[in-house]
Design a protein around this motif. Structure first.
Motif, PDB file in Angstrom:
ATOM      1  N   GLY A  47       6.408  36.310  33.155  1.00 30.47           N
ATOM      2  CA  GLY A  47       6.449  36.768  34.365  1.00 30.47           C
ATOM      3  C   GLY A  47       8.308  37.542  34.404  1.00 30.47           C
ATOM      4  N   LYS A  98       3.480  39.963  37.198  1.00 29.46           N
ATOM      5  CA  LYS A  98       2.452  39.384  37.428  1.00 29.46           C
ATOM      6  C   LYS A  98       1.277  39.428  36.266  1.00 29.46           C
ATOM      7  N   ALA A 101       2.707  37.592  33.316  1.00 29.94           N
ATOM      8  CA  ALA A 101       2.691  36.179  33.532  1.00 29.94           C
ATOM      9  C   ALA A 101       1.228  35.719  33.261  1.00 29.94           C
TER      10      ALA A 101
END
Length: 170
Positions: A47, A98, A101
């Motif tokens: 992330g 996002k 991650a």
């Protein structure tokens, strides 16, 4: 059960610690080696990397809208232009964070699980984890996309792992 360097006979890193402290060291060691912890850490690092990468890429993007609700963005006050530009950069950076991650967490968890089942650490773990991760990320686009995702991600992750395993030449 005595772990080398973690108490028991011979002292090691926990020499002079109380039994409770030795138990805490043992729990921390096991916790840091768990697949869940590794997945969470990989997701967090992914992330951060994805956010930085997204911020850089969005700052270099030339595809921002030239008009805002029917008026040229250049005709807006500088403060409004900055506000819209920074908002766009933030949303792109968040999206990239996002995605990185998710990919980091999934790959790390799958690889750790495979390594636990096989009880060895080798390039085959990277290839299998890459294949599963790539296929899983692309399955919504159909079987052909999942197959290409499997092959591409397996090749990429195996190449990176092979490079990371190369001995250092000083």
């Amino acid at each position: 059960m005595a772990y080398p360097g973690y108490g028991g006979m011979g002292g090691g890193a926990t020499a002079g610690m109380s039994e409770q402290e030795q138990q805490m060291v043992k729990w921390m060691k096991h916790g840091s080696e768990s697949c869940l912890t590794k997945s969470i850490m990989a997701g967090a690092m992914g992330g951060l990397l994805g956010g930085a990468f997204g911020l850089f890429m969005s700052s270099m993007a030339y595809d921002t809208p030239l008009s805002a609700q029917g008026q040229q963005i250049t005709s807006l006050p500088v403060r409004e232009q900055l506000k819209r530009g920074l908002k766009d950069m933030g949303s792109r950076s968040w999206s990239s964070a996002k995605n990185f991650a998710m990919i980091g967490g999934i790959y790390s968890g799958v690889e750790c699980t495979i390594e636990g089942f096989r009880a060895k650490s080798d390039l085959q773990n990277s290839a299998m984890a890459g294949c599963i991760t790539g296929a899983g990320l692309a399955y919504k686009a159909g079987p052909q996309a999942a197959l290409f995702g499997c092959g591409g991600f397996a090749a990429f992750s195996t190449a990176i792992d092979a490079y990371m395993r190369m001995p250092e030449s000083d």
